[in-house]
Write a protein that holds these residues in place. Structure first.
Motif, PDB file in Angstrom:
ATOM      1  N   SER A 143      -6.786   5.612   9.490  1.00  0.00           N
ATOM      2  CA  SER A 143      -8.231   5.014   8.976  1.00  0.00           C
ATOM      3  C   SER A 143      -8.953   4.377  10.335  1.00  0.00           C
ATOM      4  O   SER A 143     -10.159   4.266  10.148  1.00  0.00           O
ATOM      5  CB  SER A 143      -8.028   3.619   8.221  1.00  0.00           C
ATOM      6  N   THR A 144      -8.351   4.474  11.202  1.00  0.00           N
ATOM      7  CA  THR A 144      -9.063   3.934  12.507  1.00  0.00           C
ATOM      8  C   THR A 144      -9.758   5.258  13.309  1.00  0.00           C
ATOM      9  O   THR A 144     -10.565   5.161  14.049  1.00  0.00           O
ATOM     10  CB  THR A 144      -8.225   3.293  13.719  1.00  0.00           C
ATOM     11  N   PHE A 145      -9.360   6.527  12.910  1.00  0.00           N
ATOM     12  CA  PHE A 145      -9.925   7.611  13.520  1.00  0.00           C
ATOM     13  C   PHE A 145     -10.318   8.802  12.457  1.00  0.00           C
ATOM     14  O   PHE A 145     -11.137   9.788  12.912  1.00  0.00           O
ATOM     15  CB  PHE A 145      -8.977   8.407  14.683  1.00  0.00           C
ATOM     16  N   CYS A 146     -10.089   8.619  11.265  1.00  0.00           N
ATOM     17  CA  CYS A 146     -10.659   9.541  10.324  1.00  0.00           C
ATOM     18  C   CYS A 146     -11.571   8.911   9.230  1.00  0.00           C
ATOM     19  O   CYS A 146     -11.016   7.886   8.505  1.00  0.00           O
ATOM     20  CB  CYS A 146      -9.409  10.250   9.445  1.00  0.00           C
ATOM     21  N   PRO A 147     -12.931   9.370   9.260  1.00  0.00           N
ATOM     22  CA  PRO A 147     -13.704   8.610   8.305  1.00  0.00           C
ATOM     23  C   PRO A 147     -13.382   8.826   6.977  1.00  0.00           C
ATOM     24  O   PRO A 147     -13.866   8.045   5.690  1.00  0.00           O
ATOM     25  CB  PRO A 147     -15.020   9.178   8.662  1.00  0.00           C
ATOM     26  N   ILE A 148     -12.737   9.931   6.615  1.00  0.00           N
ATOM     27  CA  ILE A 148     -12.213   9.984   5.215  1.00  0.00           C
ATOM     28  C   ILE A 148     -11.235   9.158   4.564  1.00  0.00           C
ATOM     29  O   ILE A 148     -11.490   8.476   3.631  1.00  0.00           O
ATOM     30  CB  ILE A 148     -11.683  11.671   4.853  1.00  0.00           C
ATOM     31  N   VAL A 149     -10.315   8.923   5.491  1.00  0.00           N
ATOM     32  CA  VAL A 149      -9.352   7.909   5.177  1.00  0.00           C
ATOM     33  C   VAL A 149      -9.935   6.536   5.092  1.00  0.00           C
ATOM     34  O   VAL A 149      -9.798   5.669   4.070  1.00  0.00           O
ATOM     35  CB  VAL A 149      -8.087   7.627   6.208  1.00  0.00           C
ATOM     36  N   TYR A 150     -10.855   6.141   5.791  1.00  0.00           N
ATOM     37  CA  TYR A 150     -11.937   4.904   5.815  1.00  0.00           C
ATOM     38  C   TYR A 150     -12.508   4.937   4.548  1.00  0.00           C
ATOM     39  O   TYR A 150     -12.232   3.727   3.825  1.00  0.00           O
ATOM     40  CB  TYR A 150     -12.434   4.803   7.022  1.00  0.00           C
ATOM     41  N   TYR A 151     -13.139   5.905   4.240  1.00  0.00           N
ATOM     42  CA  TYR A 151     -13.823   6.003   2.988  1.00  0.00           C
ATOM     43  C   TYR A 151     -13.112   5.639   1.654  1.00  0.00           C
ATOM     44  O   TYR A 151     -13.346   5.073   0.896  1.00  0.00           O
ATOM     45  CB  TYR A 151     -14.714   7.368   2.886  1.00  0.00           C
ATOM     46  N   VAL A 152     -11.936   6.389   1.876  1.00  0.00           N
ATOM     47  CA  VAL A 152     -11.032   6.477   0.530  1.00  0.00           C
ATOM     48  C   VAL A 152     -10.656   4.860   0.343  1.00  0.00           C
ATOM     49  O   VAL A 152     -10.436   4.435  -0.877  1.00  0.00           O
ATOM     50  CB  VAL A 152      -9.974   7.482   0.373  1.00  0.00           C
ATOM     51  N   LEU A 153     -10.273   4.153   1.414  1.00  0.00           N
ATOM     52  CA  LEU A 153      -9.540   3.021   1.384  1.00  0.00           C
ATOM     53  C   LEU A 153     -10.553   2.165   0.971  1.00  0.00           C
ATOM     54  O   LEU A 153     -10.365   1.220   0.044  1.00  0.00           O
ATOM     55  CB  LEU A 153      -9.101   2.451   2.902  1.00  0.00           C
ATOM     56  N   GLU A 154     -11.866   2.161   1.351  1.00  0.00           N
ATOM     57  CA  GLU A 154     -12.987   1.280   0.874  1.00  0.00           C
ATOM     58  C   GLU A 154     -13.254   1.529  -0.445  1.00  0.00           C
ATOM     59  O   GLU A 154     -13.441   0.458  -1.177  1.00  0.00           O
ATOM     60  CB  GLU A 154     -14.187   1.585   1.972  1.00  0.00           C
ATOM     61  N   LYS A 155     -13.327   2.699  -1.022  1.00  0.00           N
ATOM     62  CA  LYS A 155     -13.276   2.885  -2.492  1.00  0.00           C
ATOM     63  C   LYS A 155     -12.408   2.255  -3.183  1.00  0.00           C
ATOM     64  O   LYS A 155     -12.439   2.077  -4.488  1.00  0.00           O
ATOM     65  CB  LYS A 155     -13.744   4.457  -2.671  1.00  0.00           C
ATOM     66  N   LEU A 156     -11.116   2.551  -2.700  1.00  0.00           N
ATOM     67  CA  LEU A 156      -9.932   2.001  -3.616  1.00  0.00           C
ATOM     68  C   LEU A 156      -9.905   0.560  -3.608  1.00  0.00           C
ATOM     69  O   LEU A 156      -9.529   0.012  -4.620  1.00  0.00           O
ATOM     70  CB  LEU A 156      -8.696   2.508  -2.871  1.00  0.00           C
ATOM     71  N   ILE A 157     -10.307  -0.207  -2.549  1.00  0.00           N
ATOM     72  CA  ILE A 157     -10.537  -1.520  -2.662  1.00  0.00           C
ATOM     73  C   ILE A 157     -11.378  -2.152  -3.512  1.00  0.00           C
ATOM     74  O   ILE A 157     -11.604  -2.978  -4.322  1.00  0.00           O
ATOM     75  CB  ILE A 157     -10.527  -2.351  -1.180  1.00  0.00           C
TER      76      ILE A 157
END
Length: 157
Positions: A143-157
């Protein structure tokens, strides 16, 4: 990346690491697994990996035996020569690239061995599978270097 959620995503991801860690500890895995494929698709619609390539620039996938065999054959190299030229064994006993960025990353951010890339590359960023939930340390790092992981985590939360 035309989305407010993605504006300054690196900074926001760094600030939200504790929130993500806590979420991954308590998430209802069955519920999350049901929505992951749709979130994964949504993220890929908004984010162009070829504009980013952070994964290829900064980190190495594991090269498992089938990957090594397939890529060496594709490059018309002996497996031993392929390993000697491109890989080393890391502290976990996995073959990874000797240097960053990945030697197979082209100037245009395209992978020069895309059709034969390692299975880790094929599966990355794991946002449509249970790895996202079952391996929180990897998810947090990603999540610190991949915007897709960041995006998915934000949407999951």
């Amino acid at each position: 990346m035309k989305d407010d959620l993605l504006h300054n995503w690196e900074k926001k991801s760094a600030q939200n690491q504790k929130k993500y860690k806590d979420f991954l500890k308590r998430v209802d895995k069955n519920k999350a697994l049901k929505v992951l494929p749709a979130l994964h698709d949504e993220a890929f619609e908004k984010i162009d990996c070829l504009q980013c390539a952070n994964c290829c620039r900064n980190y190495s996938p594991r090269f498992k035996t089938p990957d090594i065999k397939r890529i060496a054959k594709h490059l018309k190299m002996k497996e031993g020569d392929f390993i000697e030229t491109y890989l080393y064994l890391d502290q976990d006993g996995d073959y990874v690239t000797k240097k960053s960025p990945c030697p197979f990353l082209g100037q245009d951010n395209y992978c020069t061995i895309y059709e034969n890339r390692p299975s880790d590359c094929h599966r990355f960023p794991y946002t449509d599978e249970d790895v996202l939930l079952k391996r929180p340390a990897i998810t947090l790092k990603n999540s610190t270097f991949c915007p897709i992981v960041y995006y998915v985590l934000e949407k999951l939360i």
